[in-house]
Design a protein around this motif. Structure first.
Motif, PDB file in Angstrom:
ATOM      1  N   GLU A   7     -26.330 -71.710  -1.433  1.00 40.86           N
ATOM      2  CA  GLU A   7     -24.901 -71.640  -1.714  1.00 40.86           C
ATOM      3  C   GLU A   7     -24.327 -70.340  -1.168  1.00 40.86           C
ATOM      4  N   GLN A   8     -23.104 -70.413  -0.667  1.00 36.79           N
ATOM      5  CA  GLN A   8     -22.456 -69.222  -0.157  1.00 36.79           C
ATOM      6  C   GLN A   8     -21.866 -68.411  -1.307  1.00 36.79           C
ATOM      7  N   ASN A   9     -21.821 -67.135  -1.107  1.00 34.53           N
ATOM      8  CA  ASN A   9     -21.243 -66.231  -2.085  1.00 34.53           C
ATOM      9  C   ASN A   9     -19.724 -66.348  -1.994  1.00 34.53           C
ATOM     10  N   PRO A  10     -19.046 -66.781  -3.059  1.00 33.91           N
ATOM     11  CA  PRO A  10     -17.586 -66.919  -2.991  1.00 33.91           C
ATOM     12  C   PRO A  10     -16.860 -65.587  -2.845  1.00 33.91           C
ATOM     13  N   ALA A  11     -17.539 -64.484  -3.131  1.00 36.29           N
ATOM     14  CA  ALA A  11     -16.911 -63.174  -3.010  1.00 36.29           C
ATOM     15  C   ALA A  11     -17.201 -62.509  -1.654  1.00 36.29           C
ATOM     16  N   ALA A  12     -17.938 -63.198  -0.799  1.00 39.22           N
ATOM     17  CA  ALA A  12     -18.264 -62.622   0.512  1.00 39.22           C
ATOM     18  C   ALA A  12     -16.972 -62.334   1.275  1.00 39.22           C
ATOM     19  N   GLY A  13     -16.885 -61.138   1.792  1.00 35.23           N
ATOM     20  CA  GLY A  13     -15.718 -60.747   2.572  1.00 35.23           C
ATOM     21  C   GLY A  13     -14.538 -60.259   1.754  1.00 35.23           C
ATOM     22  N   VAL A  14     -14.655 -60.252   0.436  1.00 34.64           N
ATOM     23  CA  VAL A  14     -13.569 -59.785  -0.428  1.00 34.64           C
ATOM     24  C   VAL A  14     -13.720 -58.278  -0.623  1.00 34.64           C
ATOM     25  N   ASP A  15     -12.649 -57.550  -0.423  1.00 34.58           N
ATOM     26  CA  ASP A  15     -12.656 -56.097  -0.625  1.00 34.58           C
ATOM     27  C   ASP A  15     -12.259 -55.814  -2.070  1.00 34.58           C
ATOM     28  N   GLY A  16     -13.267 -55.713  -2.929  1.00 39.54           N
ATOM     29  CA  GLY A  16     -13.019 -55.496  -4.353  1.00 39.54           C
ATOM     30  C   GLY A  16     -12.289 -54.201  -4.642  1.00 39.54           C
ATOM     31  N   TYR A  17     -12.597 -53.158  -3.886  1.00 39.61           N
ATOM     32  CA  TYR A  17     -11.928 -51.883  -4.106  1.00 39.61           C
ATOM     33  C   TYR A  17     -10.441 -51.991  -3.811  1.00 39.61           C
ATOM     34  N   ALA A  18     -10.098 -52.697  -2.747  1.00 41.37           N
ATOM     35  CA  ALA A  18      -8.672 -52.873  -2.413  1.00 41.37           C
ATOM     36  C   ALA A  18      -7.960 -53.635  -3.530  1.00 41.37           C
TER      37      ALA A  18
END
Length: 93
Positions: A7-18
């Protein structure tokens, strides 16, 4: 819930700090979000990390859970431990 390796990580590519910085901007002073930003920047730029940590510490006076989390996560080889900073920050002026 377990995620399989396929399964792919749904948070991949998300900039949490931003996202956290945006939320801080929308909410204004929010010590819990500052704590989140401090955790995110632990291995990042030190000035940003220090500022987020100090903002979280300043807001921890009335939030015992935040104070406990700060003491737990930021004790280290600094001159002052997070517990000492919290105690100093909560002392009456």
């Amino acid at each position: 819930m377990r995620v399989s390796k396929d399964e792919q990580n749904p948070a991949a590519g998300v900039d949490g700090y931003a996202l956290v910085k945006k939320e801080i901007g929308l909410r204004g002073s929010d010590p819990q979000m500052e704590f989140a930003a401090a955790l995110i920047t632990l291995s990042g730029q030190q000035e940003q990390h220090r500022q987020h940590a100090m903002n979280a510490i300043a807001g921890a006076k009335g939030d015992s859970l935040l104070a406990q989390n700060l003491a737990t996560h930021f004790i280290g080889p600094q001159t002052e431990t997070m517990s000492e900073l919290l105690a100093k920050n909560s002392a009456p002026n």
